[in-house]
Design an enzyme around this catalytic site. Structure first.
Site, PDB file in Angstrom:
ATOM      1  N   ASP A  59     -10.507  22.027   2.687  1.00  0.00           N
ATOM      2  CA  ASP A  59      -9.358  21.177   2.386  1.00  0.00           C
ATOM      3  C   ASP A  59      -8.333  21.331   3.505  1.00  0.00           C
ATOM      4  OD1 ASP A  59      -8.654  23.825   1.704  1.00  0.00           O
ATOM      5  OD2 ASP A  59      -8.688  23.411  -0.449  1.00  0.00           O
ATOM      6  N   ASN A 125      -5.591  28.599 -12.107  1.00  0.00           N
ATOM      7  CA  ASN A 125      -5.818  27.531 -13.094  1.00  0.00           C
ATOM      8  C   ASN A 125      -7.270  27.058 -13.086  1.00  0.00           C
ATOM      9  OD1 ASN A 125      -5.988  26.075 -10.733  1.00  0.00           O
ATOM     10  ND2 ASN A 125      -4.288  24.690 -11.157  1.00  0.00           N
ATOM     11  N   HIS A 127      -9.003  26.084 -10.424  1.00  0.00           N
ATOM     12  CA  HIS A 127      -9.360  25.070  -9.433  1.00  0.00           C
ATOM     13  C   HIS A 127     -10.326  25.642  -8.387  1.00  0.00           C
ATOM     14  CE1 HIS A 127      -5.717  25.939  -6.504  1.00  0.00           C
ATOM     15  NE2 HIS A 127      -6.712  26.743  -6.261  1.00  0.00           N
ATOM     16  N   GLU A 132      -7.892  20.167  -8.879  1.00  0.00           N
ATOM     17  CA  GLU A 132      -7.100  20.732  -9.957  1.00  0.00           C
ATOM     18  C   GLU A 132      -7.719  20.361 -11.320  1.00  0.00           C
ATOM     19  OE1 GLU A 132      -5.082  22.827  -9.030  1.00  0.00           O
ATOM     20  OE2 GLU A 132      -3.807  22.199  -7.368  1.00  0.00           O
TER      21      GLU A 132
HETATM   22  P1  PGA Z   1      -6.146  32.729  -2.991  1.00  0.00           P
HETATM   23  O1  PGA Z   1      -6.425  31.204  -3.403  1.00  0.00           O
HETATM   24  O2  PGA Z   1      -7.381  33.199  -2.302  1.00  0.00           O
HETATM   25  O3  PGA Z   1      -4.964  32.657  -2.063  1.00  0.00           O
HETATM   26  O4  PGA Z   1      -5.868  33.479  -4.239  1.00  0.00           O
HETATM   27  C1  PGA Z   1      -7.644  30.883  -3.988  1.00  0.00           C
HETATM   28  C2  PGA Z   1      -7.652  29.426  -4.372  1.00  0.00           C
HETATM   29  O5  PGA Z   1      -6.596  28.885  -4.706  1.00  0.00           O
HETATM   30  O6  PGA Z   1      -8.738  28.829  -4.361  1.00  0.00           O
END
Ligand code: PGA
Length: 244
Positions: A59, A125, A127, A132
């Site tokens: 992304d 959450n 995702h 999302e």
């Molecule tokens: P993080 O993010 O590795 O910074 O915890 C993971 C994600 O949001 O997929």
């Protein structure tokens, strides 16, 4: 979905790097965020990816200046690609026609031969990438408005008077599911509810990571803290191997 339980992030990165060396990817899908940082350092130290490997971003934010250090292309160059001499492909978030740029990115992923190994983290959450809760599993690469929790979580990567962007282009769930191998790493207590839902809850768009449950080659590498919200019966091995 194969689960590998580890004690801590350090063990997670070792197990993940071992797996990647077994898979020998030609096309490597890179996630950004705090979780894979240790892994990328390990891959650089081991020189684990051949210089001919193509790195594909999962992304990218929309709206950051081209040289902004938090552009995911720059993050992945700094953490992984430059040291190993790898080329990076990413969606064109500066295009006038973003819908077209999304289609073009899926086409590009096909043209490079498809992703051999996709690294993923998981949001608290549930995702995956910036897909999302509520995202349909059939969704291709698309423009997304980031959830408030995601922006709050990512604010730590930006200087204090700067707000994380509101939008991004993300590989869709369908795009991610096309990867031949997926390695999802989850570490820390903040991920425990999402991990329990991903592993044990119903397959549902309200937990995007459950879209991976019927993928043929998914390995989840999770540490004890990230497994802490699972039912005790599912969690027994981890309880016995982890200090309390
Ligand atoms: P993080 O993010 O590795 O910074 O915890 C993971 C994600 O949001 O997929």
């Amino acid at each position: 979905m194969r689960l590998i339980e580890v004690r801590n992030p350090d063990e997670a990165k070792t197990v993940a790097a071992d797996l990647i060396q077994t898979y020998r990817p030609r096309v490597f899908g890179a996630a950004t965020g705090a979780t894979p940082e240790l892994l990328y350092r390990e891959l650089v130290d081991r020189r684990a990816l051949d210089p001919s490997t193509t790195v594909c971003l999962l992304d990218e934010y929309i709206g950051l200046s081209t040289n902004h250090p938090q552009r995911y292309r720059h993050v992945i160059e700094r953490q992984l690609a430059t040291a190993l001499g790898l080329s990076v492909v990413s969606p064109d978030v500066d295009a006038d026609d973003l819908a077209r740029a999304c289609c073009a990115y899926d086409t590009m992923l096909d043209e490079v031969g498809g992703i051999d190994v996709q690294i993923l983290g998981i949001g608290r959450n549930g995702h995956i990438a910036f897909n999302e809760p509520g995202t349909l599993f059939e969704t291709a690469t698309h423009v997304v408005e980031l959830a408030a929790t995601t922006r709050a979580d990512n604010a730590r990567f930006f200087v204090t008077d700067e707000r994380p962007p509101t939008h991004a282009i993300t590989q869709g769930i369908a795009s991610i599911r096309r990867a031949r191998h997926v390695i999802l790493i989850a570490t820390g207590r903040a991920k425990a509810d999402a991990v329990a839902a991903m592993l044990d809850g119903p397959i549902s768009t309200s937990v995007p990571a459950t879209a991976l449950r019927d993928h043929a080659n998914v390995v989840v590498i999770a540490d004890c803290e990230a497994l802490a919200a699972r039912a005790v019966t599912n969690h027994q091995r981890c309880v016995t191997t982890c200090p309390t």
